[in-house]
Design a protein around this motif. Structure first.
Motif, PDB file in Angstrom:
ATOM      1  N   ILE A   1    -100.709-103.939 -69.992  1.00  0.00           N
ATOM      2  CA  ILE A   1    -101.732-104.994 -69.915  1.00  0.00           C
ATOM      3  C   ILE A   1    -102.216-105.167 -68.484  1.00  0.00           C
ATOM      4  CG2 ILE A   1    -102.132-107.472 -70.168  1.00  0.00           C
ATOM      5  CD1 ILE A   1    -100.356-107.453 -72.609  1.00  0.00           C
ATOM      6  N   VAL A   2    -101.267-105.239 -67.548  1.00  0.00           N
ATOM      7  CA  VAL A   2    -101.616-105.519 -66.158  1.00  0.00           C
ATOM      8  C   VAL A   2    -102.365-104.351 -65.521  1.00  0.00           C
ATOM      9  CG1 VAL A   2    -100.671-105.980 -63.866  1.00  0.00           C
ATOM     10  CG2 VAL A   2     -99.743-107.163 -65.862  1.00  0.00           C
ATOM     11  N   THR A   3    -101.917-103.129 -65.773  1.00  0.00           N
ATOM     12  CA  THR A   3    -102.495-101.970 -65.080  1.00  0.00           C
ATOM     13  C   THR A   3    -103.748-101.410 -65.752  1.00  0.00           C
ATOM     14  OG1 THR A   3    -100.998-100.488 -66.283  1.00  0.00           O
ATOM     15  CG2 THR A   3    -100.276-101.292 -64.126  1.00  0.00           C
ATOM     16  N   LEU A   4    -103.843-101.515 -67.067  1.00  0.00           N
ATOM     17  CA  LEU A   4    -104.964-100.901 -67.783  1.00  0.00           C
ATOM     18  C   LEU A   4    -105.886-101.902 -68.472  1.00  0.00           C
ATOM     19  CD1 LEU A   4    -103.220 -97.779 -69.377  1.00  0.00           C
ATOM     20  CD2 LEU A   4    -104.674 -97.868 -67.355  1.00  0.00           C
ATOM     21  N   VAL A   5    -105.320-102.942 -69.097  1.00  0.00           N
ATOM     22  CA  VAL A   5    -106.141-103.868 -69.869  1.00  0.00           C
ATOM     23  C   VAL A   5    -106.916-104.819 -68.966  1.00  0.00           C
ATOM     24  CG1 VAL A   5    -106.112-105.726 -71.572  1.00  0.00           C
ATOM     25  CG2 VAL A   5    -104.647-103.716 -71.883  1.00  0.00           C
ATOM     26  N   ILE A   6    -106.237-105.430 -67.999  1.00  0.00           N
ATOM     27  CA  ILE A   6    -106.863-106.473 -67.178  1.00  0.00           C
ATOM     28  C   ILE A   6    -108.101-105.977 -66.426  1.00  0.00           C
ATOM     29  CG2 ILE A   6    -106.512-107.877 -65.099  1.00  0.00           C
ATOM     30  CD1 ILE A   6    -103.847-108.717 -66.181  1.00  0.00           C
ATOM     31  N   PRO A   7    -108.090-104.797 -65.794  1.00  0.00           N
ATOM     32  CA  PRO A   7    -109.319-104.357 -65.114  1.00  0.00           C
ATOM     33  C   PRO A   7    -110.526-104.251 -66.040  1.00  0.00           C
ATOM     34  CG  PRO A   7    -107.451-103.042 -64.384  1.00  0.00           C
ATOM     35  CD  PRO A   7    -106.966-103.870 -65.541  1.00  0.00           C
ATOM     36  N   TYR A   8    -110.323-103.759 -67.254  1.00  0.00           N
ATOM     37  CA  TYR A   8    -111.427-103.665 -68.200  1.00  0.00           C
ATOM     38  C   TYR A   8    -111.729-105.010 -68.844  1.00  0.00           C
ATOM     39  CZ  TYR A   8    -110.891 -98.648 -67.648  1.00  0.00           C
ATOM     40  OH  TYR A   8    -110.826 -97.389 -67.118  1.00  0.00           O
ATOM     41  N   TRP A   9    -110.716-105.859 -68.935  1.00  0.00           N
ATOM     42  CA  TRP A   9    -110.924-107.191 -69.507  1.00  0.00           C
ATOM     43  C   TRP A   9    -111.860-108.005 -68.623  1.00  0.00           C
ATOM     44  CZ3 TRP A   9    -108.298-108.373 -74.127  1.00  0.00           C
ATOM     45  CH2 TRP A   9    -108.560-109.642 -74.638  1.00  0.00           C
ATOM     46  N   LEU A  10    -111.797-107.786 -67.306  1.00  0.00           N
ATOM     47  CA  LEU A  10    -112.714-108.488 -66.408  1.00  0.00           C
ATOM     48  C   LEU A  10    -114.155-108.125 -66.736  1.00  0.00           C
ATOM     49  CD1 LEU A  10    -113.291-110.265 -63.950  1.00  0.00           C
ATOM     50  CD2 LEU A  10    -112.976-108.240 -62.508  1.00  0.00           C
ATOM     51  N   ASP A  11    -114.423-106.839 -66.988  1.00  0.00           N
ATOM     52  CA  ASP A  11    -115.774-106.422 -67.372  1.00  0.00           C
ATOM     53  C   ASP A  11    -116.189-107.063 -68.693  1.00  0.00           C
ATOM     54  OD1 ASP A  11    -115.794-104.803 -65.134  1.00  0.00           O
ATOM     55  OD2 ASP A  11    -115.060-103.045 -66.217  1.00  0.00           O
ATOM     56  N   TRP A  12    -115.245-107.148 -69.621  1.00  0.00           N
ATOM     57  CA  TRP A  12    -115.530-107.778 -70.913  1.00  0.00           C
ATOM     58  C   TRP A  12    -115.840-109.255 -70.727  1.00  0.00           C
ATOM     59  CZ3 TRP A  12    -111.789-107.764 -75.739  1.00  0.00           C
ATOM     60  CH2 TRP A  12    -112.557-107.858 -76.892  1.00  0.00           C
ATOM     61  N   ASP A  13    -115.055-109.935 -69.882  1.00  0.00           N
ATOM     62  CA  ASP A  13    -115.288-111.347 -69.609  1.00  0.00           C
ATOM     63  C   ASP A  13    -116.645-111.565 -68.951  1.00  0.00           C
ATOM     64  OD1 ASP A  13    -113.000-112.334 -70.711  1.00  0.00           O
ATOM     65  OD2 ASP A  13    -111.893-112.531 -68.839  1.00  0.00           O
ATOM     66  N   ILE A  14    -116.994-110.709 -67.998  1.00  0.00           N
ATOM     67  CA  ILE A  14    -118.288-110.849 -67.328  1.00  0.00           C
ATOM     68  C   ILE A  14    -119.428-110.718 -68.336  1.00  0.00           C
ATOM     69  CG2 ILE A  14    -119.861-109.748 -65.676  1.00  0.00           C
ATOM     70  CD1 ILE A  14    -117.401-109.037 -64.007  1.00  0.00           C
ATOM     71  N   THR A  15    -119.289-109.775 -69.262  1.00  0.00           N
ATOM     72  CA  THR A  15    -120.331-109.564 -70.268  1.00  0.00           C
ATOM     73  C   THR A  15    -120.435-110.737 -71.230  1.00  0.00           C
ATOM     74  OG1 THR A  15    -119.967-107.178 -70.169  1.00  0.00           O
ATOM     75  CG2 THR A  15    -121.159-108.020 -72.084  1.00  0.00           C
ATOM     76  N   MET A  16    -119.295-111.152 -71.806  1.00  0.00           N
ATOM     77  CA  MET A  16    -119.303-112.166 -72.856  1.00  0.00           C
ATOM     78  C   MET A  16    -119.427-113.590 -72.315  1.00  0.00           C
ATOM     79  SD  MET A  16    -119.046-110.011 -75.285  1.00  0.00           S
ATOM     80  CE  MET A  16    -118.864-111.023 -76.739  1.00  0.00           C
ATOM     81  N   CYS A  17    -118.915-113.817 -71.107  1.00  0.00           N
ATOM     82  CA  CYS A  17    -118.822-115.184 -70.589  1.00  0.00           C
ATOM     83  C   CYS A  17    -119.850-115.500 -69.518  1.00  0.00           C
ATOM     84  CB  CYS A  17    -117.421-115.437 -70.019  1.00  0.00           C
ATOM     85  SG  CYS A  17    -116.095-115.105 -71.185  1.00  0.00           S
ATOM     86  N   LEU A  18    -120.529-114.488 -68.988  1.00  0.00           N
ATOM     87  CA  LEU A  18    -121.529-114.743 -67.952  1.00  0.00           C
ATOM     88  C   LEU A  18    -122.882-114.138 -68.300  1.00  0.00           C
ATOM     89  CD1 LEU A  18    -122.138-115.908 -65.141  1.00  0.00           C
ATOM     90  CD2 LEU A  18    -121.425-113.720 -64.159  1.00  0.00           C
ATOM     91  N   ILE A  19    -122.907-112.833 -68.568  1.00  0.00           N
ATOM     92  CA  ILE A  19    -124.195-112.163 -68.788  1.00  0.00           C
ATOM     93  C   ILE A  19    -124.876-112.676 -70.055  1.00  0.00           C
ATOM     94  CG2 ILE A  19    -125.299-109.946 -69.278  1.00  0.00           C
ATOM     95  CD1 ILE A  19    -123.227-108.614 -67.490  1.00  0.00           C
ATOM     96  N   PHE A  20    -124.164-112.726 -71.166  1.00  0.00           N
ATOM     97  CA  PHE A  20    -124.773-113.191 -72.410  1.00  0.00           C
ATOM     98  C   PHE A  20    -125.245-114.646 -72.336  1.00  0.00           C
ATOM     99  CE2 PHE A  20    -122.933-109.981 -75.705  1.00  0.00           C
ATOM    100  CZ  PHE A  20    -123.823-109.047 -75.244  1.00  0.00           C
ATOM    101  N   PRO A  21    -124.423-115.591 -71.832  1.00  0.00           N
ATOM    102  CA  PRO A  21    -124.916-116.975 -71.718  1.00  0.00           C
ATOM    103  C   PRO A  21    -126.147-117.109 -70.822  1.00  0.00           C
ATOM    104  CG  PRO A  21    -122.537-116.964 -71.575  1.00  0.00           C
ATOM    105  CD  PRO A  21    -122.977-115.527 -71.536  1.00  0.00           C
TER     106      PRO A  21
END
Length: 369
Positions: free
Chosen positions: A329-349
């Protein structure tokens, strides 16, 4: 609407704080330190007004179509089919968010406390409690939050106060030992991870009793939740320094193990861990609740109660397969999760608000012609 329970604005604000704190209470210091380097604590404090601004954006998005949740807003702004398509992406985001947060709880419990307990047992117990809370309705979740938030806050401040004798301000230096890339990424992490992940609150706003002071209270709540995280990061840097903060995944648990006052007040790490479990429980619950309400909204169901059990089972299954270990989670998921968060929580709104403003201007011009 498929939910018949109602929330007070205070309860909504408390649930917002719980969602912001959530699993961040345990992993946030390590995450932001890895992105920001030596200036992690500074970026964390700069992220407070940025997070408050992001929450203000969410409230303004909710005001575009009063009485509608996020999925209703998407359909009204984008149209029925494009809005439904984007809503499906948010459904996936909610169910994976709930599962991943529960998985972090399972990894923590089986690696730090219940070493010989199978992780599936921990996850099953966790999801039974989540399912029971959702089944009893939104009002029950809100009232539980009112009772348990003081415990989370008090334990946090106990942690900070008890570690003051072990702090060293030199651990925060030097200020300039950070690249521009680290500063930029650190600032994104400082408000996208804690406050951006509170976007499921948009699924709850239609069920609030009163509108008065809603914007003010939610923005202040976002600032308070992000302030707690900034204090935690700063304490971790002052006590452990940058290297240990970066490499201790469960940073606040390690900090609580260092508490020792006169060889009497010590060994309270499990009490501290309980506050993190409480906040993560509420965050995972809100995410799964948003998934259930969103599913009922998309398919036009009049009630959502019958979706609780299958949704809990899906989340439980996903939590077992989403990651093999916490290191993954820490090494592989979190870096890509940040991109997902930026898309769903910032760009779309932001995109939704821009489209809404353009549509309003076009309507105004047509009406004046």
């Amino acid at each position: 609407m498929p939910e018949h329970g109602r929330l007070g604005i205070r309860q909504l604000t408390i649930l917002t704080i719980m969602t912001i704190v959530g699993d961040m209470m345990m992993i946030y210091p390590s995450v932001i330190a890895n992105y920001s380097g030596q200036n992690a604590w500074l970026n964390a404090f700069i992220g407070i007004p940025l997070g408050m601004g992001l929450m203000y954006l969410y409230v303004k998005l909710a005001d575009t179509y009063p009485g509608e949740n996020l999925f209703g807003i998407l359909r009204n702004i984008l149209g029925y089919w494009p809005g439904t398509l984007v809503s499906l992406f948010y459904l996936m985001y909610f169910i994976f968010g709930s599962s991943t947060q529960a998985r972090v709880v399972g990894d923590f419990m089986t690696s730090e406390i219940f070493l010989l307990t199978p992780i599936r047992v921990v996850l099953l117990i966790f999801f039974i409690v989540i399912g029971w809370g959702i089944f009893n309705g939104l009002e029950t979740i809100g009232r539980s939050g009112e009772i348990l938030l003081p415990i989370v806050t008090v334990f946090m401040f106990i942690l900070v106060i008890c570690l003051l004798p072990q702090t060293d301000h030199k651990q925060l230096l030097p200020f300039t030992d950070t690249t521009m890339k680290q500063i930029t990424e650190g600032l994104l992490v400082s408000f996208i991870y804690p406050v951006g992940e509170a976007i499921p609150i948009l699924m709850l706003i239609p069920y609030v009793n009163q509108e008065a002071h809603r914007t003010r209270d939610l923005v202040i709540g976002a600032g308070f939740g992000n302030f707690l995280m900034a204090v935690l990061v700063t304490t971790s840097m002052l006590v452990m320094g940058l290297f240990l903060t970066q490499h201790n995944i469960f940073g606040s648990f390690v900090l609580s193990q260092k508490i020792n006052i006169a060889n009497f007040f010590q060994r309270i790490e499990v009490l501290m861990a309980s506050s993190w479990l409480i906040s993560t429980y509420f965050k995972s619950t809100i995410y799964l609740y948003a998934f259930i309400i969103g599913t009922a909204e998309l398919f036009g169901f009049k009630t959502s109660r019958f979706l609780v059990l299958p949704s809990v089972l899906i989340a439980f299954a996903l939590s077992n397969i989403v990651s093999p270990t916490i290191t993954f989670i820490v090494t592989l998921v979190i870096p890509y999760w940040l991109d997902w968060d930026i898309t769903m929580c910032l760009i779309f709104p932001v995109m939704l608000l821009i489209i809404h403003l353009i549509k309003n201007k076009v309507r105004f011009k047509k009406n004046t012609v």
